[in-house]
Design an enzyme around this catalytic site. Structure first.
Site, PDB file in Angstrom:
ATOM      1  N   ASN A  13      -2.051   3.392   1.344  1.00  0.00           N
ATOM      2  CA  ASN A  13      -1.042   2.562   2.012  1.00  0.00           C
ATOM      3  C   ASN A  13      -1.384   2.621   3.489  1.00  0.00           C
ATOM      4  OD1 ASN A  13       1.173   1.386   3.163  1.00  0.00           O
ATOM      5  ND2 ASN A  13       2.616   3.001   2.591  1.00  0.00           N
ATOM      6  N   LYS A  15      -0.091   1.094   5.912  1.00  0.00           N
ATOM      7  CA  LYS A  15       1.055   0.910   6.821  1.00  0.00           C
ATOM      8  C   LYS A  15       0.657  -0.101   7.912  1.00  0.00           C
ATOM      9  CE  LYS A  15       2.603   5.425   5.413  1.00  0.00           C
ATOM     10  NZ  LYS A  15       3.323   6.667   5.692  1.00  0.00           N
ATOM     11  N   HIS A  98       9.266   1.529   0.009  1.00  0.00           N
ATOM     12  CA  HIS A  98       8.760   2.687   0.757  1.00  0.00           C
ATOM     13  C   HIS A  98       9.867   3.243   1.650  1.00  0.00           C
ATOM     14  CE1 HIS A  98       6.415   5.111   3.497  1.00  0.00           C
ATOM     15  NE2 HIS A  98       5.488   5.138   2.560  1.00  0.00           N
ATOM     16  N   GLU A 100       9.853   4.200   4.579  1.00  0.00           N
ATOM     17  CA  GLU A 100       9.891   3.624   5.937  1.00  0.00           C
ATOM     18  C   GLU A 100      10.634   2.299   5.932  1.00  0.00           C
ATOM     19  OE1 GLU A 100       5.683   3.897   6.583  1.00  0.00           O
ATOM     20  OE2 GLU A 100       5.864   6.081   6.666  1.00  0.00           O
ATOM     21  N   GLU A 170       7.666  10.176  -3.233  1.00  0.00           N
ATOM     22  CA  GLU A 170       7.267  10.523  -1.872  1.00  0.00           C
ATOM     23  C   GLU A 170       8.425  11.214  -1.156  1.00  0.00           C
ATOM     24  OE1 GLU A 170       3.766   7.861  -0.509  1.00  0.00           O
ATOM     25  OE2 GLU A 170       5.627   6.973   0.162  1.00  0.00           O
ATOM     26  N   GLY A 176       3.661  11.752   6.546  1.00  0.00           N
ATOM     27  CA  GLY A 176       3.144  11.700   7.910  1.00  0.00           C
ATOM     28  C   GLY A 176       3.425  12.944   8.724  1.00  0.00           C
ATOM     29  N   SER A 216       1.434  13.290   2.815  1.00  0.00           N
ATOM     30  CA  SER A 216       0.406  14.182   3.373  1.00  0.00           C
ATOM     31  C   SER A 216      -0.609  14.649   2.329  1.00  0.00           C
ATOM     32  CB  SER A 216       1.054  15.388   4.075  1.00  0.00           C
ATOM     33  OG  SER A 216       1.858  14.956   5.154  1.00  0.00           O
ATOM     34  N   GLY A 238      -2.120   8.378   5.822  1.00  0.00           N
ATOM     35  CA  GLY A 238      -3.125   8.700   6.851  1.00  0.00           C
ATOM     36  C   GLY A 238      -4.542   8.857   6.318  1.00  0.00           C
TER      37      GLY A 238
HETATM   38  P1  13P Z   1       0.906  10.157   4.592  1.00  0.00           P
HETATM   39  O1  13P Z   1      -0.155  10.343   3.560  1.00  0.00           O
HETATM   40  O2  13P Z   1       0.388   9.692   5.915  1.00  0.00           O
HETATM   41  O3  13P Z   1       1.820  11.341   4.686  1.00  0.00           O
HETATM   42  O4  13P Z   1       1.816   8.936   4.074  1.00  0.00           O
HETATM   43  C1  13P Z   1       2.267   8.951   2.770  1.00  0.00           C
HETATM   44  C2  13P Z   1       2.877   7.652   2.486  1.00  0.00           C
HETATM   45  O5  13P Z   1       3.924   7.314   3.011  1.00  0.00           O
HETATM   46  C3  13P Z   1       2.169   6.744   1.572  1.00  0.00           C
HETATM   47  O6  13P Z   1       2.969   5.666   1.237  1.00  0.00           O
END
Ligand code: 13P
Length: 255
Positions: A13, A15, A98, A100, A170, A176, A216, A238
């Site tokens: 993802n 983002k 998600h 976010e 998640e 993140g 993460s 990430g």
């Molecule tokens: P990270 O791997 O950056 O923690 O993000 C996870 C995520 O939100 C994937 O959708």
């Protein structure tokens, strides 16, 4: 537990990262590194990157996904993108709900459900995200919340359509932050999601649904996480922005 009934899916993802030219370059770099994967490999990219990503991924085992979808077929919804638009652009997967989007863009369990339905009704594969905040975990609500979010997201999704659903557990506190859930916490959270599916559709059906872990996940911890019986791959933020790291995660899920 029947892990062999499910195919692992490693999905990036991105983002709000990568311009179209950067998307093309990153996918070109990834293609040779993931070509022998024994799992499904997906990159969910910003809307504007989709044409470049689809073109770059052509002829490879990388499938392209979007990061969101609107629930109406068309109309006066400024800034939104419909299922038909995604389909015609060559998208096969879409991230829905998600954290976010729930946190910053006022997504609710109801809109997550509508977006999930829009995706599966159009034949897209929906990666439906659920997860608790740290506060909710500390209050002891993790199981209740994960089951509620999972069932709400799947309202009116038929057994047949469930074949096009992936659940991504998640934990919000792990996204993140560099704080990964332990493999046991990931397995337990994924297990709660699967239990919710079992309550709604029956145990046999629940055993066939891919449930990813996200938060993460990286080149170092992926192997331990995906080895867990309830963890059928991952949704990677990430680490999906770096070709080599992403390919190491793909290899971990291919074992
Ligand atoms: P990270 O791997 O950056 O923690 O993000 C996870 C995520 O939100 C994937 O959708």
């Amino acid at each position: 537990m029947k892990k062999e009934l499910r195919r692992a899916v490693i999905a990036g993802n991105w983002k709000m990262n990568n311009t179209p030219s950067q998307a093309k370059a990153l996918i070109e770099e990834m293609k040779p590194l993931v070509k022998d994967a024994d799992c499904d490999v997906v990159l969910c990219v910003p809307f504007i990157d989709i044409p470049a990503a689809v073109e770059a991924a052509k002829g490879s085992n990388i499938k392209i996904g979007a990061e969101n979808i609107h629930f109406k077929a068309s109309g006066a919804y400024t800034g939104e993108i419909s299922a038909d638009m995604l389909k015609e652009a060559g998208v096969e997967y879409v991230v829905v709900g998600h954290s976010e989007r729930r946190q910053y863009f006022a997504e609710t369990d109801q809109t997550v459900n509508l977006r999930t339905l829009a995706a599966v009704n159009a034949g897209l594969k929906a990666i439906v995200c659920v997860g608790e905040t740290l506060e909710q975990r500390e209050l002891g609500y993790t199981e209740t919340l994960l089951k509620y979010q999972t069932k709400m997201a799947l309202t009116n999704v038929t057994k047949e359509q469930l074949k096009n659903i992936i659940i991504a557990y998640e934990p919000v506190w792990a996204i993140g932050t560099g704080v990964t859930a332990t493999a046991d916490q990931a397995d337990e959270g994924n297990g709660f999601c699967r239990a919710a599916i079992a309550e709604a559709y029956g145990e046999d059906v629940a055993q066939t649904v891919t449930v990813q872990y996200g938060g993460s996940m990286n080149a170092k911890n992926a192997e331990e996480l995906v080895a867990k019986v309830n963890v059928d791959g991952g949704l990677i933020g990430g680490a999906s922005l770096k070709a080599e790291d992403f390919s190491i995660i793909v290899k971990a899920a291919s074992k």
